[in-house]
Design a protein around this motif. Sequence first.
Motif, PDB file in Angstrom:
ATOM      1  N   GLY A 161      28.364  -3.293 -24.806  1.00 39.11           N
ATOM      2  CA  GLY A 161      29.648  -2.605 -22.493  1.00 39.11           C
ATOM      3  C   GLY A 161      29.872  -3.893 -22.003  1.00 39.11           C
ATOM      4  N   GLU A 162      29.093  -5.116 -22.695  1.00 43.32           N
ATOM      5  CA  GLU A 162      29.356  -6.665 -22.156  1.00 43.32           C
ATOM      6  C   GLU A 162      29.614  -7.649 -23.214  1.00 43.32           C
ATOM      7  OE1 GLU A 162      26.611  -7.758 -19.143  1.00 43.32           O
ATOM      8  OE2 GLU A 162      24.687  -7.453 -20.699  1.00 43.32           O
ATOM      9  N   PRO A 163      29.940  -8.982 -22.350  1.00 40.29           N
ATOM     10  CA  PRO A 163      29.746 -10.182 -23.442  1.00 40.29           C
ATOM     11  C   PRO A 163      28.722 -10.177 -24.504  1.00 40.29           C
ATOM     12  CG  PRO A 163      31.678 -10.524 -21.993  1.00 40.29           C
ATOM     13  CD  PRO A 163      30.769  -9.524 -21.886  1.00 40.29           C
ATOM     14  N   VAL A 164      29.170 -10.440 -25.656  1.00 41.21           N
ATOM     15  CA  VAL A 164      27.453 -10.960 -26.198  1.00 41.21           C
ATOM     16  C   VAL A 164      26.819 -11.747 -24.834  1.00 41.21           C
ATOM     17  CG1 VAL A 164      25.869 -12.379 -27.820  1.00 41.21           C
ATOM     18  CG2 VAL A 164      27.938 -10.375 -28.158  1.00 41.21           C
ATOM     19  N   GLY A 165      27.471 -12.924 -25.169  1.00 38.23           N
ATOM     20  CA  GLY A 165      26.944 -14.079 -24.187  1.00 38.23           C
ATOM     21  C   GLY A 165      26.063 -13.902 -22.670  1.00 38.23           C
ATOM     22  N   ARG A 166      26.435 -12.640 -22.189  1.00 40.29           N
ATOM     23  CA  ARG A 166      25.978 -12.623 -21.059  1.00 40.29           C
ATOM     24  C   ARG A 166      24.885 -11.064 -21.586  1.00 40.29           C
ATOM     25  NH1 ARG A 166      30.722 -10.006 -17.189  1.00 40.29           N
ATOM     26  NH2 ARG A 166      28.182  -9.806 -15.744  1.00 40.29           N
ATOM     27  N   ASP A 171      17.067  -8.288 -25.240  1.00 39.98           N
ATOM     28  CA  ASP A 171      17.606  -6.964 -25.096  1.00 39.98           C
ATOM     29  C   ASP A 171      18.357  -7.534 -26.887  1.00 39.98           C
ATOM     30  OD1 ASP A 171      16.725  -5.438 -23.929  1.00 39.98           O
ATOM     31  OD2 ASP A 171      18.583  -5.688 -22.032  1.00 39.98           O
ATOM     32  N   ALA A 172      19.099  -8.899 -26.889  1.00 40.51           N
ATOM     33  CA  ALA A 172      19.153  -9.258 -28.717  1.00 40.51           C
ATOM     34  C   ALA A 172      18.727  -9.086 -29.597  1.00 40.51           C
ATOM     35  CB  ALA A 172      19.888  -9.884 -28.245  1.00 40.51           C
ATOM     36  N   GLY A 197      28.705  -6.866 -37.393  1.00 45.12           N
ATOM     37  CA  GLY A 197      29.523  -8.472 -36.728  1.00 45.12           C
ATOM     38  C   GLY A 197      28.680  -8.664 -35.753  1.00 45.12           C
ATOM     39  N   ARG A 198      27.959  -7.699 -34.646  1.00 41.94           N
ATOM     40  CA  ARG A 198      28.246  -7.938 -33.380  1.00 41.94           C
ATOM     41  C   ARG A 198      26.540  -8.416 -34.007  1.00 41.94           C
ATOM     42  NH1 ARG A 198      29.308  -7.129 -27.826  1.00 41.94           N
ATOM     43  NH2 ARG A 198      27.118  -6.308 -26.467  1.00 41.94           N
ATOM     44  N   LEU A 199      25.566  -7.131 -34.722  1.00 36.33           N
ATOM     45  CA  LEU A 199      24.650  -7.784 -34.973  1.00 36.33           C
ATOM     46  C   LEU A 199      24.244  -9.082 -35.600  1.00 36.33           C
ATOM     47  CD1 LEU A 199      23.166  -4.269 -36.779  1.00 36.33           C
ATOM     48  CD2 LEU A 199      22.007  -5.521 -34.253  1.00 36.33           C
ATOM     49  N   ASP A 200      24.924 -10.096 -36.258  1.00 30.45           N
ATOM     50  CA  ASP A 200      24.901 -10.879 -36.048  1.00 30.45           C
ATOM     51  C   ASP A 200      25.007 -12.023 -35.034  1.00 30.45           C
ATOM     52  OD1 ASP A 200      24.893 -10.418 -38.823  1.00 30.45           O
ATOM     53  OD2 ASP A 200      27.507 -11.473 -39.090  1.00 30.45           O
ATOM     54  N   ALA A 204      22.551 -15.148 -32.851  1.00 32.43           N
ATOM     55  CA  ALA A 204      22.168 -15.843 -32.492  1.00 32.43           C
ATOM     56  C   ALA A 204      22.344 -16.001 -30.635  1.00 32.43           C
ATOM     57  CB  ALA A 204      24.115 -16.664 -32.696  1.00 32.43           C
ATOM     58  N   ARG A 205      23.207 -15.284 -30.434  1.00 29.95           N
ATOM     59  CA  ARG A 205      22.267 -14.922 -29.117  1.00 29.95           C
ATOM     60  C   ARG A 205      21.143 -15.148 -28.776  1.00 29.95           C
ATOM     61  NH1 ARG A 205      22.236 -16.143 -23.868  1.00 29.95           N
ATOM     62  NH2 ARG A 205      22.000 -14.689 -21.957  1.00 29.95           N
TER      63      ARG A 205
END
Length: 244
Positions: A161-166, A171-172, A197-200, A204-205
Amino acid sequence: MSPRALALTPQEETPVPHGSLSLPARLLLRGFDTEKGRVSGAPDIELAVRAAALVELAGRRIISDVDGVVTPVFDARTGDPVLDELMELAEESRPRTWRAWIGYRARATLDTVRRQLASEGYLSAERKRVFGLFPVTHYGLERAGYVEVLRAEVLGALEGGEPVGRVDEDDAVLAVLAATGKLRRLIPAKARRTHKGRLDHLTARAGGISPELRQSLGDIRAALAAAVKAAEASRASAGGGGGG
């Protein structure tokens, strides 16, 4: 891991500070089916809960990987009974890898988390005897509205729902552990595959700005995946089915 206030649904009678519960406690709550009031679709919940406890201790920098061995900072304590029990166990035990710690007496950590959540009103606890002889405790969910908010946070972190960096670091972490630990009621197998891919990136986040912490989180995630795979293989060989 930075605590933050959590907005609650109308079902909740009193506000609950988001940071008052440890990562393993919040992960366990996410494993509950809010309609059935019990943990569902998570046969290896104790492994995921143990992994969450290790992640939080690593995030607090009171355990770390030293030459492949999980090493505690002796006499370091957090004030949380779940985390401190694990710290004491780490101090008293022989050296182990992340992989070994995921499974070693993991049920004890799960039991302590459940007792803590019951004492704080998140779960109900009913003592019974099996066959009239063996005492067991059945835990039920008391704060379904709170858990629904927690679940929405994880799904939001995973589904982009939002960029990984945010995404909030906690939650990550919880999204990664819920997916890796195969909490299927929360994150179905299809969602795990779709968002691999987002889990990877979330791993990192969750590691923040420290290369050492990112490495530890990656190692714990890999250790949890291996432990769950081994547990599934053991059930399959015993005729109890695997996982997906």
